[in-house]
Design a protein around this motif. Structure first.
Motif, PDB file in Angstrom:
ATOM      1  N   PRO A  95       9.957   9.505  -6.971  1.00  0.00           N
ATOM      2  CA  PRO A  95       8.690  10.222  -6.814  1.00  0.00           C
ATOM      3  C   PRO A  95       8.217  10.812  -8.146  1.00  0.00           C
ATOM      4  N   ASN A  96       6.917  10.753  -8.365  1.00  0.00           N
ATOM      5  CA  ASN A  96       6.308  11.297  -9.571  1.00  0.00           C
ATOM      6  C   ASN A  96       5.001  11.964  -9.159  1.00  0.00           C
ATOM      7  N   ASN A  97       5.026  13.272  -8.965  1.00  0.00           N
ATOM      8  CA  ASN A  97       3.886  14.020  -8.430  1.00  0.00           C
ATOM      9  C   ASN A  97       3.522  13.453  -7.068  1.00  0.00           C
ATOM     10  N   LYS A  98       2.340  12.861  -6.914  1.00  0.00           N
ATOM     11  CA  LYS A  98       1.913  12.342  -5.612  1.00  0.00           C
ATOM     12  C   LYS A  98       1.980  10.816  -5.556  1.00  0.00           C
ATOM     13  N   SER A  99       2.735  10.196  -6.463  1.00  0.00           N
ATOM     14  CA  SER A  99       2.875   8.738  -6.468  1.00  0.00           C
ATOM     15  C   SER A  99       4.334   8.385  -6.737  1.00  0.00           C
ATOM     16  N   ARG A 100       4.597   7.117  -7.028  1.00  0.00           N
ATOM     17  CA  ARG A 100       5.939   6.661  -7.359  1.00  0.00           C
ATOM     18  C   ARG A 100       5.936   5.994  -8.721  1.00  0.00           C
TER      19      ARG A 100
END
Length: 59
Positions: free
Chosen positions: A9-14
């Motif tokens: 996960p990276n903030n609100k995305s992948r």
């Protein structure tokens, strides 16, 4: 020959990383400007990786 991808996960995305591609690139003679194309296989959790050479333009 197998390539592996992983993500986190990276903030609100992948964020995705494709690992173990160097042998694939060497075997298929891929160079800068060529493409790796990834297809989702109907078998759950499986993907197909294909190399495609860049189109060479001639004058």
């Amino acid at each position: 020959m197998q390539c592996y991808f992983r993500f986190w996960p990276n903030n609100k995305s992948r964020m995705y990383i494709l690992d173990s591609t160097s042998e694939f690139v060497k075997t298929h003679g891929l160079q800068a400007g060529d493409a790796l194309i990834i297809y989702k296989n109907p078998v759950p959790g499986k993907y197909i990786v294909r190399g495609e050479k860049a189109i060479q333009q001639t004058n």
